[in-house]
Design an enzyme around this catalytic site. Sequence first.
Site, PDB file in Angstrom:
ATOM      1  N   GLY A 235      58.371  59.461  35.930  1.00  0.00           N
ATOM      2  CA  GLY A 235      56.981  59.119  35.661  1.00  0.00           C
ATOM      3  C   GLY A 235      56.625  57.765  36.224  1.00  0.00           C
ATOM      4  CG  ASP A 236      52.773  55.003  37.398  1.00  0.00           C
ATOM      5  OD1 ASP A 236      53.337  53.904  37.207  1.00  0.00           O
ATOM      6  OD2 ASP A 236      51.713  55.123  38.036  1.00  0.00           O
ATOM      7  CG  PHE A 237      57.595  51.766  35.950  1.00  0.00           C
ATOM      8  CD1 PHE A 237      56.798  50.788  36.477  1.00  0.00           C
ATOM      9  CD2 PHE A 237      58.654  52.240  36.700  1.00  0.00           C
ATOM     10  CE1 PHE A 237      57.024  50.279  37.740  1.00  0.00           C
ATOM     11  CE2 PHE A 237      58.895  51.742  37.971  1.00  0.00           C
ATOM     12  CZ  PHE A 237      58.075  50.759  38.493  1.00  0.00           C
ATOM     13  CG  HIS A 255      59.814  41.128  44.746  1.00  0.00           C
ATOM     14  ND1 HIS A 255      61.172  41.029  44.648  1.00  0.00           N
ATOM     15  CD2 HIS A 255      59.586  42.273  45.410  1.00  0.00           C
ATOM     16  CE1 HIS A 255      61.742  42.049  45.252  1.00  0.00           C
ATOM     17  NE2 HIS A 255      60.799  42.824  45.717  1.00  0.00           N
TER      18      HIS A 255
END
Length: 344
Positions: A235-237, A255
């Site tokens: 998933g997309d954190f 970064h």
Amino acid sequence: MSTDGTDTTVKDVQVLLDLMFPTSGQCLGIAAELRIADLLADGPRSAADLAAETGAHAHALQSTLQILTEDGIFEEVEPGVFANTSRSELLRPGVPNSQFVMSQFAASEWLWNCYAKTGYSVKTGKAAFEEAYGKTLWAYMGQNPDKGREFNMAMNEFSATLGPRIVSGYADFGKAGVVADLGGGTGTFLANILTAYPSVQRGVLADLPPVIEQAKARPELAELIEKGRLDFHAGDFFESVPAGVDLYVCKQITHSWNDEKLLSVLKRCRDASPTASIAAAELVLRPGVQKFVKYFDVMMLVTMAGFLRTEEQYAEVFKQAGYELRRVVPTETAFSIIEAVPVD
């Protein structure tokens, strides 16, 4: 005039002229692609022989190898005849600390298209990649799976080289029961932690679904998966992170984000596992850092409008997310472990 009678202006001009030819990175990638170091494994060979075997142009290949000889990569043992050095040996696949994949990745056409627009990034603070391609780097990788695989292979090689040294420099990895690696790619760094610290009961690899599928297919991870020590969170954190975690780790990703995005990920970690600590393996800006770190800072700028931070800058972002930056632990590499703990 200098004390030795040399015109310093001439020296200064020569230094500037040398900087006007940014070809070393391309030459390095070409040498790796053509497997020149492998062809020199049994001893010196002429550029003509190497060209005949690789299908390259003899004079052009000789010029390329002479550039790399100036950089201390190969040795020109006699005119037009080249030999390996300890550095060129690292251009061979499969050798310890190999940079075979990484050297070709660093010469990628898409990356150099970004460098060509560095001025745009410097003037605007925005990613040159998006100016060149009209989309984010991650969107491009998702739409070009072959490029995404090349990226992950390069990151794996980088982690295989530096990961064990980073991991050995921070014994507190071993104090956590469950470790989640955010943006851990195809799992090399997390595998380093699980291998080095058997006391860690379980690792959770968190990344985008296509990356997780690549990780699951890696034979190097099969044993950890079979033993139940490696799980996955696809998933997309920016939307969700693993819960029930003792320690969130990440390597070389903070970064990539501005303070707002980094803050949002940290807050998700705090909500999902309120007592978990953070251990981020990062390049930290400080006086006297290696030249590599400064180059890396610019690469982050042009590819994704990212930037390296100082210890003080990290401390401020962590504070806003409800953490205290406890310490910055140096390792044997250019990376440090940035350790943060939740505050009540």
